[in-house]
Design a protein around this motif. Structure first.
Motif, mmCIF file in Angstrom:
data_model
loop_
_atom_site.group_PDB
_atom_site.id
_atom_site.type_symbol
_atom_site.label_atom_id
_atom_site.label_comp_id
_atom_site.label_asym_id
_atom_site.label_seq_id
_atom_site.Cartn_x
_atom_site.Cartn_y
_atom_site.Cartn_z
ATOM 1 N N PHE A 51 86.051 -35.998 139.643
ATOM 2 C CA PHE A 51 84.599 -36.001 139.486
ATOM 3 C C PHE A 51 84.154 -35.418 138.148
ATOM 4 O O PHE A 51 82.958 -35.330 137.874
ATOM 5 C CB PHE A 51 83.940 -35.234 140.634
ATOM 6 N N GLN A 243 79.052 -36.890 139.680
ATOM 7 C CA GLN A 243 78.265 -37.356 140.816
ATOM 8 C C GLN A 243 77.021 -36.514 141.049
ATOM 9 O O GLN A 243 75.954 -37.040 141.378
ATOM 10 C CB GLN A 243 79.137 -37.366 142.085
ATOM 11 N N THR A 244 77.122 -35.207 140.876
ATOM 12 C CA THR A 244 75.989 -34.319 141.170
ATOM 13 C C THR A 244 75.278 -33.823 139.916
ATOM 14 O O THR A 244 74.190 -33.249 140.019
ATOM 15 C CB THR A 244 76.465 -33.093 141.969
#
Length: 293
Positions: A51, A243-244
């Motif tokens: 990620f 993603q965040t």
């Protein structure tokens, strides 16, 4: 939910359904898939996704058939850099799941170093190869942290730095000798500890403890691979979870002359990191055994 997900940028992912959706997506669309067989012939698999730079989530389990994957557990990971130790590492399997821990006697920190083994598939493959087996040569240690703070450094002049290096090298040699049964080394270490205790007892009456203790490395809680540490920040950089969009610090630390990287969510670190300052916090130790080519 794994408590160290926040360390790699999933600080606001808290509901079970969010976690389940995330893990299902990794299982269905992994970046990396590694498969091997254990001693009993069961197909052991690890599916992972990155990620951000060096951070990700790995899902471990087994394939019931060609397409049906049954998850055993998942864990967040952070891959460190460089060589942390060249001591011999013993690997032990956990009794409750298909997970492994690396164990080594690292003289510099004064305690047995236990870490969560990241490259389990590679270890299983190498340990089951009867011919042409690659030899472990060193280990890269890394860690995740859910809380920490930045502390100002202790001022040292050049002569104090040289004396500290000489003292630590001498102590490492004495500890290695004591481990091999040298009674004189044991006696020297005991006398040094008595002198250190007397010095700290005297100085702590008028000084702050963190102006006396430069660095420490000690076990924390009931989990064997968690430690409370304080170490000098040698370098740092920032990584972002794709993603965040949460940002994390990667700190290269020198704790009791053991050098390794720690990843912590930017929101969980109190203070601004900078080379020369110190990091104090609780970490979950991970690591990879490196094999010769």
């Amino acid at each position: 939910m794994h408590s160290y997900l926040r360390s790699i940028g999933f600080r606001n992912v808290k509901h079970k359904q969010e976690i389940k959706s995330l893990i299902d997506d990794i299982i269905n669309n992994p970046d990396i898939k590694k498969i091997t067989e254990d001693e009993d012939g069961n197909v052991f698999a690890e599916l992972s996704r990155e990620f951000g730079q060096f951070i990700g989530i790995a899902v471990r389990g087994e394939y019931v058939d060609d397409t049906n994957f049954q998850m055993d557990y998942y864990y967040p990971y952070f891959v460190g850099s460089g060589v942390s130790t060249e001591e011999k590492v013993e690997v032990e399997k956990r009794s409750d799941r298909e997970a492994y821990a690396g164990i080594c006697d690292e003289m510099r920190i004064g305690v047995t170093l236990i870490f969560y083994l990241q490259n389990v598939i590679e270890y299983l493959q190498e340990s089951q190869t009867k011919s042409g087996r690659r030899i472990p040569i060193n280990t890269t240690i890394s860690a995740l942290s859910t809380s920490g703070k930045v502390i100002l450094p202790i001022y040292k002049n050049e002569s104090q730095i040289k004396y500290s290096e000489k003292y630590n090298n001498n102590r490492t040699h004495l500890m290695a000798a004591a481990r091999d049964g040298d009674e004189e080394a044991m006696e020297s270490l005991t006398l040094e500890d008595i002198d250190t205790y007397s010095m700290i007892s005297r100085r702590v009456m008028t000084e702050d403890i963190f102006s006396i203790v430069d660095t420490y490395f000690m076990p924390y809680g009931i989990e064997s691979d968690q430690y409370s540490i304080m170490g000098e920040i040698l370098d740092f950089y920032t990584v972002e979870n794709k993603q965040t969009a949460e940002k994390c610090y990667v700190l290269t630390l020198n704790s009791n002359h053991l050098i390794f990287d720690v990843c912590i969510n930017q929101e969980d670190l109190l203070g601004e990191p900078a080379p020369g300052r110190r990091f104090k916090g609780v970490i979950w130790m991970q690591g990879q055994i490196n094999y010769n080519i």
